[in-house]
Motif scaffolding. Sequence first.
Motif, short mmCIF file in Angstrom:
data_model
loop_
_atom_site.label_atom_id
_atom_site.label_comp_id
_atom_site.label_asym_id
_atom_site.label_seq_id
_atom_site.Cartn_x
_atom_site.Cartn_y
_atom_site.Cartn_z
N VAL A 187 92.10 93.61 94.84
CA VAL A 187 90.76 94.19 94.73
C VAL A 187 90.51 94.43 93.25
O VAL A 187 91.30 95.10 92.59
CB VAL A 187 90.61 95.50 95.51
N ALA A 188 89.41 93.87 92.72
CA ALA A 188 89.16 93.94 91.28
C ALA A 188 87.73 94.40 91.02
O ALA A 188 86.81 94.07 91.77
CB ALA A 188 89.41 92.59 90.64
N HIS A 189 87.56 95.13 89.92
CA HIS A 189 86.25 95.60 89.51
C HIS A 189 85.89 95.02 88.15
O HIS A 189 86.72 94.98 87.24
CB HIS A 189 86.23 97.13 89.44
N SER A 190 84.66 94.57 87.99
CA SER A 190 84.12 94.15 86.71
C SER A 190 85.00 93.08 86.08
O SER A 190 85.33 92.08 86.72
CB SER A 190 83.93 95.38 85.81
N ALA A 209 91.11 88.45 98.63
CA ALA A 209 90.67 88.99 97.34
C ALA A 209 89.29 89.59 97.50
O ALA A 209 88.46 89.08 98.25
CB ALA A 209 90.65 87.90 96.27
N VAL A 210 89.05 90.70 96.78
CA VAL A 210 87.74 91.35 96.76
C VAL A 210 87.36 91.52 95.30
O VAL A 210 88.10 92.12 94.52
CB VAL A 210 87.77 92.72 97.47
N LEU A 211 86.18 90.99 94.93
CA LEU A 211 85.69 91.09 93.55
C LEU A 211 84.42 91.93 93.56
O LEU A 211 83.44 91.57 94.21
CB LEU A 211 85.39 89.70 92.99
N VAL A 212 84.43 93.05 92.85
CA VAL A 212 83.32 94.00 92.84
C VAL A 212 82.68 94.01 91.46
O VAL A 212 83.32 94.35 90.47
CB VAL A 212 83.79 95.42 93.22
N GLY A 213 81.41 93.62 91.37
CA GLY A 213 80.69 93.66 90.11
C GLY A 213 81.32 92.80 89.03
O GLY A 213 81.34 93.19 87.86
N SER A 214 81.81 91.62 89.39
CA SER A 214 82.56 90.79 88.44
C SER A 214 81.66 89.82 87.70
O SER A 214 80.76 89.21 88.29
CB SER A 214 83.64 90.01 89.19
N PRO A 215 81.91 89.62 86.40
CA PRO A 215 81.16 88.62 85.63
C PRO A 215 81.65 87.22 85.97
O PRO A 215 82.80 87.02 86.34
CB PRO A 215 81.47 88.99 84.18
#
Length: 342
Positions: A187-190, A209-215
Amino acid sequence: MTHAVSSPSPASSTSTAAAGPERAPGVPTRPGGVAGPWQRAMMGWQRLRWQAGSLVSPAATARALERLWFCPPRAAANSAARRLLDSARTDWALVTGHGPSRRVRVYRWGDAGPVVLLAHGWGGHAGQWHAVVDGLVAAGMRVVAFDALSHGASDAGARGAAQTSVLEMSRSLLAAAWHAGPVDALVAHSLGGAATALALREGLPASAAVLVGSPADMHAACASLAWRMGFTPVVLARMQRQSERWLGVPWSAFNVPDVGRTRPVPPTLVIHDRDDKEVRWEDGAAIAGAWPGAQLVTTSGLGHRRILQDPGVIRRIADFIRPEATPACAVIPPALHGLAVD
């Protein structure tokens, strides 16, 4: 692709983020991201300064842009973050193979269940995950978080405490993952999402995988910053050539959608807020569109950081990582009403 629209819950609208702002370097703003008259005047003066420097001394101005881009902001932990870190079992992982070994601080919670590794964003730290950790442990998971090099309690990176990169963040993630043992989900942020994509490209195994607010693309993000601040394209190109020499990879390697197009990736949930002022919603949509089988969940009103404290978002993350834990008749949390399948 699954698409959901969420509104903030009362609990999330009153809380504050544990991590400091992940804003563009060198751009002063008021708390909340709204520039006042003084800040706008300063930004205008800085833009004129960089425009002049780009013409008079492009080499020195390129070095200045490089320092700005690779300098993470420092974020102090709030009380919720400190409580979380104090409750963790802590140890160290080692980043090796790029000069002297460097220590990465690793934090663990929970005693049973799948192992979930959390990757913070630029200028963040493990404490920003306090609400997510509580939710995942309550859902029966073991949670591991870390401070990337030049962040939090970890050692300085190869270029000192004031400089790091998404590549070094990815190496920190890999070190924490191998140290913690087999990792079931990420789980990753930004910017942690870009670091996660690089780790997956290097072969890190994960079942979700979880991508939160990722560029989506570091090259595009840097070009946008350079334009806003007044750096010329010539200076931007010079800066990127300079940094490629010590990064050891081209900037094209930092394109997150391309990872899904060219490498196997696990089932992925992309969560992005329409009102994210720091990473455009279109970035999340681009990642979800390029990664095979990815789901896109769109929230509204949570911005870039409060999204990590929203109960509906946390429940959605837990359900995605461990779907068998959710009964078939479970009620969808109010924050995730309006589910629609594309």
